[in-house]
Scaffold this active site. Structure first.
Site, PDB file in Angstrom:
ATOM      1  N   LYS A 124       1.057  -1.106   0.138  1.00  0.00           N
ATOM      2  CA  LYS A 124       0.331  -0.224   0.573  1.00  0.00           C
ATOM      3  C   LYS A 124       0.682   1.131  -0.032  1.00  0.00           C
ATOM      4  CE  LYS A 124      -2.080   0.927   3.802  1.00  0.00           C
ATOM      5  NZ  LYS A 124      -1.003   2.675   4.261  1.00  0.00           N
ATOM      6  N   ASN A 125       1.649   1.169   0.903  1.00  0.00           N
ATOM      7  CA  ASN A 125       2.565   2.094   1.193  1.00  0.00           C
ATOM      8  C   ASN A 125       3.643   2.930   0.180  1.00  0.00           C
ATOM      9  OD1 ASN A 125       0.747   3.060   3.752  1.00  0.00           O
ATOM     10  ND2 ASN A 125       2.814   2.299   4.929  1.00  0.00           N
ATOM     11  N   ARG A 138      -8.984  -0.452   4.129  1.00  0.00           N
ATOM     12  CA  ARG A 138      -8.373   0.652   3.967  1.00  0.00           C
ATOM     13  C   ARG A 138      -6.829   0.348   3.326  1.00  0.00           C
ATOM     14  NH1 ARG A 138      -7.222   6.154   7.235  1.00  0.00           N
ATOM     15  NH2 ARG A 138      -5.328   6.553   5.095  1.00  0.00           N
ATOM     16  N   CYS A 165      -4.300  12.342  13.624  1.00  0.00           N
ATOM     17  CA  CYS A 165      -5.493  11.163  12.929  1.00  0.00           C
ATOM     18  C   CYS A 165      -5.325  10.505  14.239  1.00  0.00           C
ATOM     19  CB  CYS A 165      -5.024  10.730  12.156  1.00  0.00           C
ATOM     20  SG  CYS A 165      -3.416   9.594  12.162  1.00  0.00           S
ATOM     21  N   VAL A 222       7.331   5.937  17.220  1.00  0.00           N
ATOM     22  CA  VAL A 222       7.156   6.709  16.364  1.00  0.00           C
ATOM     23  C   VAL A 222       6.040   7.624  16.190  1.00  0.00           C
ATOM     24  CG1 VAL A 222       7.096   6.370  13.959  1.00  0.00           C
ATOM     25  CG2 VAL A 222       7.978   5.003  15.299  1.00  0.00           C
ATOM     26  N   ARG A 232      -4.147  11.375   4.696  1.00  0.00           N
ATOM     27  CA  ARG A 232      -2.572  12.113   4.670  1.00  0.00           C
ATOM     28  C   ARG A 232      -1.814  11.876   3.929  1.00  0.00           C
ATOM     29  NH1 ARG A 232      -1.989  14.110   8.860  1.00  0.00           N
ATOM     30  NH2 ARG A 232       0.831  14.201   9.115  1.00  0.00           N
ATOM     31  N   ASP A 282       4.406  -0.050  11.903  1.00  0.00           N
ATOM     32  CA  ASP A 282       2.939  -0.728  11.289  1.00  0.00           C
ATOM     33  C   ASP A 282       2.737  -2.194  12.036  1.00  0.00           C
ATOM     34  OD1 ASP A 282       2.460   2.049  10.291  1.00  0.00           O
ATOM     35  OD2 ASP A 282       3.674   1.426   8.689  1.00  0.00           O
ATOM     36  N   ARG A 324       0.965  14.112  13.728  1.00  0.00           N
ATOM     37  CA  ARG A 324       1.497  13.457  12.098  1.00  0.00           C
ATOM     38  C   ARG A 324       1.275  15.332  12.234  1.00  0.00           C
ATOM     39  NH1 ARG A 324      -1.205   8.206   9.994  1.00  0.00           N
ATOM     40  NH2 ARG A 324       0.702   8.496   8.914  1.00  0.00           N
TER      41      ARG A 324
END
Ligand code: EPU
Length: 416
Positions: free
Chosen positions: A22-23, A395, A115, A325, A91, A303, A120
């Site tokens: 995804k990222n 998502r 969020c 993080v 984002r 994550d 962020r």
């Protein structure tokens, strides 16, 4: 309301494949704004965030065809304005700022806002663009950036921001002269973006290290690229095997980038065998407590924190998880505790005292990885767990319940 129902207690067995990352896909899609022509991106996962990015790019004028193999034509960009309605839901939309500014000298992008997992901010993106010659005003919740011609600069990031590194790297591809990003993020998705940009003629070196050098070029050609596999999805599927005392193989794993996750799973007591791009995990149900601190790559990924926490709720002893993080990434704790877990949060640490058995409950997802952690806990719990607000899951996970069903899980989506 749509929910996921999980009947826990079945050991998962078999083989599934991870989808495209995804990222990585999100960043590479925004990179198509850097030049006209037909870009080809394969291996794009079918996710809600990808649909959101598609809508945003189409709003700007990009023509997009295809499903997992996208053809994106960014020749006619009519608008350089990314509205709040699209940016607030995702984002990663903020990543259009660098490419639009570098190609058109003008962009207006909504500030993403905070969020669930933290504030962020995007201050490092903005500071870097100013250093590259942009004049930036923040008005009515929008960042308005103007720059006749961006120039290279030496940019020292306060911390290795993933999105910041990507945004700067993309803009620098078309800037005059050389940009050096120091304390750059080293995440594999950044190297994947760099690879995609190089396929278009960008001159980037050092990606994957803390110093990335980009020599600007006059223009780029269309990108031709296959998105790397999703290391976080792969890790989540491996934990599904571990938490059910099963035997699961995940194909299409980016093994070389999963070191910290695989090592932690071994420390927990799972047998983890990596061969080629496959990883097999077996567990006999005896799990050892561990200490883990999330940190930028190559450290343990934030994550994966929520998913590992679900596993550790069943360890024989007390584990310590430190989240460094994001400042608010423990919202899943209260939900896991409702399933019988014993977790206490002290500042940036979660102290997880293992229990013998989790119990099913109705729980609510608060963000993408939290929703995965609740499903994992549900796979191991006694009874039927009902996870609501699963739009968070959609998502970022492609067909997660289908993949889990294929491994033997009793999981289905339905209305409550
Ligand atoms: N930060 C600042 N200022 C900035 C930018 C970041 O203070 O200008 C801070 C953030 O608030 C955060 C830290 O720096 O505390 C790291 O943020 P980063 O910019 O690295 O994160 P991101 O680019 O917004 C990406 C992933 C996230 C992943 C993080 C960290 C994408 C689309 N998102 O976010 O993925 O958690 O890097 O690895 O690439 C997810 O997939 O579930 C997800 C949240």
């Amino acid at each position: 309301m749509e929910c996921i129902f999980v009947n826990g207690g079945r050991a998962l067995n078999g083989t599934v494949a991870a989808s495209g990352a995804k990222n990585s896909a999100l960043a590479i899609m925004t990179a198509t704004l850097l030049c006209g022509g037909k870009h080809r991106i394969s291996g794009v996962p079918d996710l809600r965030d990808i649909s959101t990015m598609k809508r945003l790019l189409e709003h700007l004028g990009v023509q997009i065809k295809g499903e997992s193999e996208f053809e994106l034509d960014a020749t006619h960009i009519d608008i350089v304005d990314a509205p709040y309605e699209l940016v607030k839901t995702m984002r990663a939309s903020f990543l259009v700022l660098g490419p639009l500014l570098a190609r058109f000298g003008n962009a207006r992008v909504s500030l993403p806002g905070g969020c669930a997992i933290g504030l962020r901010p995007v201050d490092m993106h903005i500071k870097a663009f100013e250093a590259m010659g942009a004049d930036i005003k923040i008005e009515n919740g929008y960042v308005h950036a103007v720059c006749e011609r961006m120039h290279g600069a030496r940019i020292l990031l306060d911390m290795p921001t993933v999105g910041g590194t990507e945004n700067i790297m993309m803009a620098a591809c078309l800037a005059d002269g050389v940009t050096v990003i120091e304390n750059a993020a080293r995440e594999p998705e950044i190297s994947d973006l760099a690879l995609a940009l190089r396929s278009a003629g960008a001159r980037i070196t050092g990606d994957g290290s803390g110093t990335i050098t980009i020599e600007g070029v006059k223009e780029l050609a269309p990108i031709v690229h296959t998105v790397m596999p999703d290391r976080i999805e792969a890790g989540t599927l491996l934990i599904a095997g571990a938490i059910t005392a099963g035997d699961v193989t995940v194909d299409n794993c980016p093994v070389e980038y999963m070191g910290a996750t695989l090592e932690k799973l071994r420390e927990v007591g799972c047998v983890v065998d990596a061969s080629g791009d496959s990883v097999r995990i077996c567990s006999n149900g005896s799990l050892q407590p561990v200490e883990v601190t999330t940190s930028p790559y190559p450290g343990f990924p934030t994550d994966m924190q929520a998913q590992l926490m679900s596993l550790l709720t069943l360890a024989e002893g007390t584990s310590l998880i430190r989240e460094t993080v994001f400042e608010n990434r423990f919202i899943h704790v209260a939900e896991l505790d409702r399933m019988g877990a014993h977790i206490r949060v002290e500042r940036d640490c979660a102290i997880v005292t293992g229990v013998a058995q989790l119990e099913a409950a109705r729980v609510m997802a608060s963000d993408l990885r939290a929703s995965a952690s609740l499903i994992l806990a549900g796979l191991a719990a006694r009874g039927t767990t009902v996870v609501s607000r699963i739009y968070h899951l959609d998502r970022g996970y492609e067909a997660l319940e289908k993949k889990l069903q294929h491994l033997g899980a009793d999981i289905r989506r339905g209305q409550e």
